[in-house]
Design an enzyme around this catalytic site. Sequence first.
Site, PDB file in Angstrom:
ATOM      1  N   MET B  39      -9.426  10.575  -2.692  1.00  0.00           N
ATOM      2  CA  MET B  39      -7.991  10.454  -2.392  1.00  0.00           C
ATOM      3  C   MET B  39      -7.712  10.957  -0.965  1.00  0.00           C
ATOM      4  O   MET B  39      -7.165  12.029  -0.774  1.00  0.00           O
ATOM      5  CB  MET B  39      -7.182  11.268  -3.405  1.00  0.00           C
ATOM      6  N   ASP B  40      -8.113  10.161  -0.003  1.00  0.00           N
ATOM      7  CA  ASP B  40      -8.026  10.590   1.399  1.00  0.00           C
ATOM      8  C   ASP B  40      -6.740  10.085   2.041  1.00  0.00           C
ATOM      9  O   ASP B  40      -6.309   8.957   1.785  1.00  0.00           O
ATOM     10  CB  ASP B  40      -9.247  10.028   2.148  1.00  0.00           C
ATOM     11  N   GLY B  41      -6.145  10.935   2.897  1.00  0.00           N
ATOM     12  CA  GLY B  41      -5.001  10.478   3.686  1.00  0.00           C
ATOM     13  C   GLY B  41      -3.687  11.152   3.342  1.00  0.00           C
ATOM     14  O   GLY B  41      -2.640  10.736   3.855  1.00  0.00           O
TER      15      GLY B  41
END
Lengths: 258, 274
Positions: B39-41
């Site tokens: 779950m990047d960003g």
Amino acid sequence: MDFSNESRVLHRCSAQVLDIGNLLLLSLWHLVHSIIRICNFTLDIANVLESYLISLGLLGRYKSLHIAKLRYLAIVIESEEAYQTSKIIELLQWLEAVGVKHVCLYDKEGILKKSKDFILENLDGAILFQDAHENNVLLDQQHMTLEFVSFSDGKEAVAKAANVLFMKYSKSGVTDQNQKEKIFTESQMSEALKTVGSGGPEPDLILVYGPARCHLGFPAWRIKYTEIVHMGPLKSMNYGSLIKAIYKFTMVRQNYGK
Amino acid sequence: MFREDIIIGIFSGWRSFLRKCLFRVLRVGPIPSHIAVIMDGNRRYAKKKKIDDMTGYDAGALALLHLIIYCMELGVKYVTAYAFSIDNFRRHPEEVQKIMDLTMESVMLLTWMSKLRLVRVHFAGNLQLLSADIQDAAKRLMESTAGYKNFVLTICICYTCSDEILHAVEESCKEKWDDGIGIMGYDEANDYERLIKVVDIEKHMYMAIAPDPDILIRTGGEYRLSNFLVWQSSCCHLSSLGTVWPEFGVFHLVWVVLDFQQNYRYVAKKKLQL
């Protein structure tokens, strides 16, 4: 009797409605996938054109690569395509021309390991990474080093390394210590992997040549922070895509969790 | 954070009906059994929306809730999310504490949700690095949901795959030692193949609860796995999306599943060969 006839008719009608419904769903599904294939085909044509322009040197930003950032490159090849040694040699020659010095070649079934001698003979001056490491010639910028890796260097190698560590565990007496404390460190595991012959460095970038973006079992211990880029099938490889992939890698900035 | 009524809202309404119709079409083809996500960003989302980072993380937690619900409706059985890496302890202590506070709130919410939809919740990672209260809450949740089999949610917290491999190797060594296979039963002349095997290591992995993922999604436009499920992703379809995690929605999921279906035959063949 009438009631049972009616229920049979009702049952037949609902079965037909279900069949029509399923057919409609199937058609919709195929339609969506056909649209995706057309979109992918269009994108592929655009990529081929871009690659052609890059190869001709017409796109300015790809002209100078900060190749020093790419210290170790891995190429993952689908085993069925790994028999195409002439293509692989051509790819390695492109990499050599670009300035890549250390390359690891991986395919799941070890086909490339079997072609190792042929590849080394046909690539001027290339030497095995293990030999260079042992003789401390890694800094020699004239030679390209090649490492050949397969699936057996992954999970099975970790199991072998685990047995090396078990030897240490058995001899050291740590069995009496608090069972919750860590016994081994990552550097001990890395050393154990070197002991069993599977201790190569972590690649900065993996280029996957095959139908899908999938690392196919490349040794897990070595790809923790590696960029993984899908290049398409080996038969469609081109110089421009290679340059673009390397260029994009050189622009990446990793936080390593921070 | 957010309330239970939001979750009930996701499950019902006209949007849910349209979603189910869309998923019905998708289900004509193969559906992944296990989806994993990096779950990047969240911080980039916060910067873009000019909000503070914690609100960004809240938005990310809501996006994960949406994903869980979508996957349940689609027929996916396992979802694994990379919530907090051991490497993330390098962040500012204040940020780490806020993430831990969010983790505690999420555990409470999952406790409620797991009863609503019979979700088995599992926490994978070195849980000893968590504070005692989060550890207790997580263990209680795992114990109370251990009997649910329909859907398994794994939250990777204080996790890295290298730590997982090391832990599994350690447990394998202890097991062999406890079985009485000490140094006397081990012949150094053997070529390191006799004692600990891959199957021994794999049964001690934090992720032994789930099969290998079919799809691994990373948002934020990055192309690396950042020490997440590198052992388990040999034949996994790796999907990198440019969108930041809080903006991940149903159409992104549909796109990823369609991409998976396009490559399914190849990936399934590779899995069988393993």
